[in-house]
Enzyme design. Structure first.
Site, mmCIF file in Angstrom:
data_model
loop_
_atom_site.group_PDB
_atom_site.id
_atom_site.type_symbol
_atom_site.label_atom_id
_atom_site.label_comp_id
_atom_site.label_asym_id
_atom_site.label_seq_id
_atom_site.Cartn_x
_atom_site.Cartn_y
_atom_site.Cartn_z
ATOM 1 N N GLU A 143 -16.799 10.147 41.838
ATOM 2 C CA GLU A 143 -17.626 9.375 40.906
ATOM 3 C C GLU A 143 -17.826 7.941 41.388
ATOM 4 O O GLU A 143 -18.264 7.083 40.636
ATOM 5 C CB GLU A 143 -17.007 9.383 39.501
ATOM 6 C CG GLU A 143 -17.150 10.734 38.817
ATOM 7 C CD GLU A 143 -16.579 10.767 37.426
ATOM 8 O OE1 GLU A 143 -17.039 11.603 36.636
ATOM 9 O OE2 GLU A 143 -15.650 9.985 37.116
ATOM 10 N N ASP A 255 -8.174 16.627 35.739
ATOM 11 C CA ASP A 255 -7.604 15.296 36.019
ATOM 12 C C ASP A 255 -6.109 15.284 35.707
ATOM 13 O O ASP A 255 -5.311 14.689 36.446
ATOM 14 C CB ASP A 255 -8.314 14.230 35.178
ATOM 15 C CG ASP A 255 -9.811 14.216 35.430
ATOM 16 O OD1 ASP A 255 -10.217 14.560 36.556
ATOM 17 O OD2 ASP A 255 -10.561 13.881 34.502
HETATM 18 O O1 RIB Z 1 -12.946 15.122 34.081
HETATM 19 C C1 RIB Z 1 -13.302 14.614 32.840
HETATM 20 C C2 RIB Z 1 -14.025 13.315 33.005
HETATM 21 O O2 RIB Z 1 -15.244 13.562 33.664
HETATM 22 C C3 RIB Z 1 -14.397 12.630 31.720
HETATM 23 O O3 RIB Z 1 -13.416 11.739 31.279
HETATM 24 C C4 RIB Z 1 -15.728 11.967 32.064
HETATM 25 O O4 RIB Z 1 -15.697 10.578 31.988
HETATM 26 C C5 RIB Z 1 -16.080 12.462 33.452
HETATM 27 O O5 RIB Z 1 -15.784 11.541 34.407
#
Ligand code: RIB
Length: 317
Positions: A143, A255
């Site tokens: 990201e 995550d």
């Molecule tokens: O993996 C989940 C995350 O993906 C969210 O918190 C959102 O912000 C995106 O980045």
């Protein structure tokens, strides 16, 4: 290990705007949703928070916007004890935001507007070099600009620091620039978008992992949601099943897996067991709403792990 693991995350921070709905509107249609949740998110920030809650000293390298969300994001990191020396606000940029839609079965769809995350550049990695060199592990996602990801992977290799990449959101990449990675950790859809191989089951995941290993990556872990994870190296592969949980919102589960896995590995937990523990940590995160706010702290996780791992050993006997 006598000292606490030190984990750096070079990655994103977003604000999550989560809507819970029975179904999604069709084009031109307006319908009512059931519930809304506003929270701190972003794959990088979530992984940092998971690592911190699991007991590591965590260092964040990130960029946030010059809006309401920027200072709030930094404050959230600080409240959790995450080092923000290298988290800066960028003038004139909006913070990253993520409208998220969750179905009744907990499945999510996420749209990310990267905003200030796109301002994180290789020079910012250089500015954090001394701190990064002091860590056991650097964790990355997609990201932020890919040039920053590639630069950080090369930095980690040069300095012999373990490097874990979560290639999310999935996008076309220069595999040559990622070949020295220690761990490449996609979910099913990310694995498919990078390799072109659809991942519907463990066998597909194996094929996909082999393709990635042939590109030079040392280890691949494909997270498979309720099916657990596939851990693969050139020498062997192992399917590590998930633990049963009552899932209400799977957002951020990947995550939770990565942040906790980085800590378990740094603590010296053997690889397959680190994956097993991370599977449980991720699974537990789906039993609550939101991303960071659904993550367990270490004491809660350990007591759950003690129960679940004993059940697992008893079942194997
Ligand atoms: O993996 C989940 C995350 O993906 C969210 O918190 C959102 O912000 C995106 O980045």
């Amino acid at each position: 290990m006598s000292r606490r693991p030190r984990v750096a995350v070079v990655g994103s921070a977003n604000i999550d705007l989560t809507t819970f709905a029975d179904r999604f509107p069709n084009a031109g249609e307006t319908i009512f949703g059931q519930r809304f949740d506003l929270g701190f998110g972003g794959k990088g920030a979530n992984q940092a928070v998971a690592g911190r809650l699991c007991g590591a000293d965590v260092f964040m390298v990130a960029r946030v916007g010059s809006d309401l969300f920027g200072p709030a994001t930094i404050e959230n990191f600080e409240k959790l004890g995450i080092d923000t020396t290298h988290v800066k606000q960028v003038e004139g940029w909006s913070s990253g935001v993520a409208p998220i839609f969750v179905e009744p079965n907990g499945q999510n769809r996420i749209l990310v507007v990267k905003g200030a995350n796109d301002a994180l550049k290789p020079a910012d990695v250089d500015a954090a070099a001394e701190m990064l060199k002091s860590t056991d592990c650097i964790v990355l996602q997609f990201e932020i600009p890919l040039e920053t990801v590639y630069y950080t992977v090369a930095f980690a290799r040069k300095h012999g620091i373990r490097c874990i990449l979560n290639p999310a959101p999935g996008q076309p990449v220069d595999m040559g620039a990622l070949a020295s990675l220690d761990y490449f950790v996609p979910n099913e859809s990310e694995a498919e978008s990078i390799t072109g191989i659809a991942v519907r089951n463990v066998d597909d995941a194996r094929k996909c992992a082999n393709k990635l290993l042939n590109e030079g990556i040392h280890r691949v872990i494909i997270t498979l949601g309720a099916k657990g994870s596939l851990l693969a190296s050139r020498a062997a592969s192992e399917h590590v099943p998930a633990f049963a949980v009552k899932s209400v919102d799977s957002t951020g589960a990947g995550d939770a897996f990565i942040g906790s896995f980085a800590v378990f590995l740094a603590e010296g937990v053997p690889e397959p067991e680190a994956v097993r523990r991370a599977n449980l940590y991720a699974g537990l995160s789906t039993t609550g709403v939101g991303t960071q706010k659904s993550f367990y702290d270490r004491a809660r996780f350990d007591s759950e792990w003690n129960v679940r791992s004993k059940e697992l050993s008893a079942a194997k006997r």
